[in-house]
Design a protein around this motif. Structure first.
Motif: not given
Length: 120
Positions: A43-50
């Motif tokens: 989830f943290a990775g997806l937030v950073c990617l977004g």
């Protein structure tokens, strides 16, 4: 002998305490399971990617807006040049000026050969 018995009893208590402490240490668990850790990391990775994607899109939009402003500026400059050229055309196509140039070149005005043309 009672002293010896007390020492033995004390040693047994100490061993029991050590065993209990070892058990407590072994029982101590993490408050997140490995699956939860993986999900939170994903989830943290997806937030950073977004966030990176949003910043990238904003930079592209800024660049396009800058290009649009440059094109609009060049269009305005060209419109000014076109306006100036229209004024020159209207000055140079004045009837009196054309008649003077024709007389200087030796042309004569024949009323019978004149046709009136109206532009729309």
């Amino acid at each position: 002998m009672s002293n010896l018995a007390r020492e033995l009893e004390q040693q047994q208590k100490e061993q029991q305490m050590q065993d209990i402490q070892k058990q407590k240490r072994a029982v101590k668990k993490s408050w997140l399971t490995p699956g939860e850790k993986f999900l939170s990391l994903a989830f943290a990775g997806l937030v950073c990617l977004g966030a990176v994607q949003m910043i990238s899109n904003q930079a592209k939009i800024y660049k396009v807006n800058e290009d649009i402003q440059k094109v609009q500026s060049s269009i305005n400059d060209q419109q000014k040049v076109n306006g100036d050229l229209k004024v020159q055309v209207s000055k140079l196509s004045n009837y009196n000026r054309i008649a003077d140039k024709a007389k200087k070149m030796g042309l004569e005005l024949n009323e019978n050969n004149v046709k009136v043309v109206q532009s729309k």
